[in-house]
Design an enzyme around this catalytic site. Structure first.
Site, PDB file in Angstrom:
ATOM      1  N   HIS A 272       0.882  -1.171   0.000  1.00  6.46           N
ATOM      2  CA  HIS A 272       0.000   0.000   0.000  1.00  6.46           C
ATOM      3  C   HIS A 272       0.912   1.211   0.000  1.00  6.46           C
ATOM      4  O   HIS A 272       1.749   1.342   0.902  1.00  6.46           O
ATOM      5  CB  HIS A 272      -0.819   0.093   1.284  1.00  6.46           C
ATOM      6  CG  HIS A 272      -1.777  -1.022   1.508  1.00  6.46           C
ATOM      7  ND1 HIS A 272      -2.499  -1.129   2.678  1.00  6.46           N
ATOM      8  CD2 HIS A 272      -2.154  -2.052   0.723  1.00  6.46           C
ATOM      9  CE1 HIS A 272      -3.280  -2.193   2.613  1.00  6.46           C
ATOM     10  NE2 HIS A 272      -3.081  -2.786   1.434  1.00  6.46           N
ATOM     11  N   TYR A 331     -11.664   6.453   0.058  1.00  8.30           N
ATOM     12  CA  TYR A 331     -11.790   5.446  -0.992  1.00  8.30           C
ATOM     13  C   TYR A 331     -12.623   5.914  -2.177  1.00  8.30           C
ATOM     14  O   TYR A 331     -13.343   5.126  -2.783  1.00  8.30           O
ATOM     15  CB  TYR A 331     -12.348   4.140  -0.404  1.00  8.30           C
ATOM     16  CG  TYR A 331     -11.310   3.408   0.392  1.00  8.30           C
ATOM     17  CD1 TYR A 331     -10.313   2.670  -0.244  1.00  8.30           C
ATOM     18  CD2 TYR A 331     -11.275   3.501   1.776  1.00  8.30           C
ATOM     19  CE1 TYR A 331      -9.330   2.025   0.482  1.00  8.30           C
ATOM     20  CE2 TYR A 331     -10.292   2.856   2.511  1.00  8.30           C
ATOM     21  CZ  TYR A 331      -9.325   2.118   1.857  1.00  8.30           C
ATOM     22  OH  TYR A 331      -8.342   1.486   2.580  1.00  8.30           O
TER      23      TYR A 331
END
Length: 354
Positions: A272, A331
């Site tokens: 990530h 998101y």
């Protein structure tokens, strides 16, 4: 390196697979069966249905984030072996469906913590942020209400109401669990799932603690280079790996992210990548992925991944809320798409320069 985007599945995500498919270079998604609870066995039909949905959109499932670990496993409670057996069955079914990477965490109670989900920045965008002074004033048993009040109506991953409704019970479960015991329970879990991981070539990537220090008296065990080296050595097998999360590890300004990448060479199952801006040693906020927008050297991070031979799956992590998009905090589509393109641009430049 395989570029991906996290996608929560039908009915849970405002971003569509068709939109993800249009981001150049994004080959697949990191997804999950979002409606399942920790400890449940994933049904084969549901896995196949999810896989078909993704593949019908011209993408592939590059990994699962997450198959959540039940608290009985983390605390070493009497039913842990039953829940480990359930976990093994789920891994077996994922392997049979040609899915070979699973991200998970071993954090007590809270998967991640933020004091703000929509801190406004100078450019008008909003971001997830953390201020220790605010966290110190919150009764941990009321953290659920705090997150829900900031979530714009979305159920945040790791803060599902079924589990967060049991906060008092969860804190009681961890009352006698210190760092040593939590680590011992992690090793027990990893050794138990080893055979199924090796049979199906499944790489497990543990997610670092977020933030990378103890909060509310709860222990943390994946916080820095020393803890990661201890973890990788404890179960020194290829299936046991790290999810390199630059934002989680970077929450501690003393962490040298390139140094951690080098220490975990060959054992990073998943990455990530996001940027943080440090405002003080007690306050950070998430930033655009470009280096100059935050405090982290994204070029150096990507170059170290390249130089150490990283060939796994990567995704741009949390994005800013920009351009009026209505989406789950962190998101949305737009800023994560920008991040995917920026990270791929860095990778191309590094690769072409040898």
């Amino acid at each position: 390196m395989n570029m991906s985007l996290r996608w929560y599945g039908p009915g849970y995500d405002t971003v569509t697979l068709e939109q993800i498919r249009q981001i150049p270079g994004v080959r697949g998604v990191i997804t999950t069966l979002y409606g399942t609870q920790p400890g449940e066995v994933w049904e084969r039909e549901e896995i196949r249905s999810l896989k078909k949905t993704v593949e019908d959109a011209g993408l592939s499932i590059l990994g699962i984030e997450s198959v959540n670990v039940h608290d009985d496993i983390k605390t070493g409670a009497k039913d842990r072996d039953r829940y480990i057996d359930n976990y093994i069955t789920t891994l077996e079914r994922l392997g049979e469906e040609d899915i070979h990477m699973v991200c998970y965490n071993f954090m007590p109670v809270f998967d991640w913590t933020r004091s703000e989900l929509a801190r406004k920045r100078a450019d008008g965008s909003t971001v997830l942020a953390y201020n220790q002074d605010i966290i110190d004033k919150i009764d941990p048993e009321h953290m659920r209400e705090s997150i829900e009040a900031m979530s714009a109506g979305y159920v945040m991953p790791g803060w599902e109401p079924e589990r967060m409704g049991r906060l008092a019970d969860l804190f009681a479960m961890y009352r006698e669990v210190d760092e040593e015991k939590l680590f011992s329970n992690l090793v027990y879990f990893l050794e138990a799932i080893g055979p199924v991981c090796e049979k199906y070539d499944i790489r497990m990537g543990i997610h670092p603690d977020d933030p990378a220090w103890p909060i509310f008296g709860l222990p943390r065990i994946i916080t820095d280079k020393a803890h990661i080296e201890k973890f990788l050595k404890a179960v020194d097998k290829p299936y046991n790996g790290l999810t390199l999360c630059t934002g989680s590890l970077g929450s501690n300004q003393n962490n040298d992210i390139p140094g951690i990448i080098e220490a975990a060479k060959g054992r990073i199952a998943f990455a990530h990548v996001r940027n943080l801006k440090y405002n003080s040693d007690r306050d950070f906020e998430e930033a655009a992925h470009l280096s100059f927008d935050g405090s982290m050297d994204m070029y150096k991070i990507m170059k170290t991944l390249y130089d150490t031979g990283f060939d796994g799956c990567i995704r741009p992590d949390h994005g800013r809320a920009i351009w009026g998009e209505d989406a789950m905090p962190g998101y949305g589509l737009y800023d994560r798409a920008l991040g995917a393109m920026y990270l791929q641009g860095l990778w191309e430049a590094i690769r072409k320069n040898g």
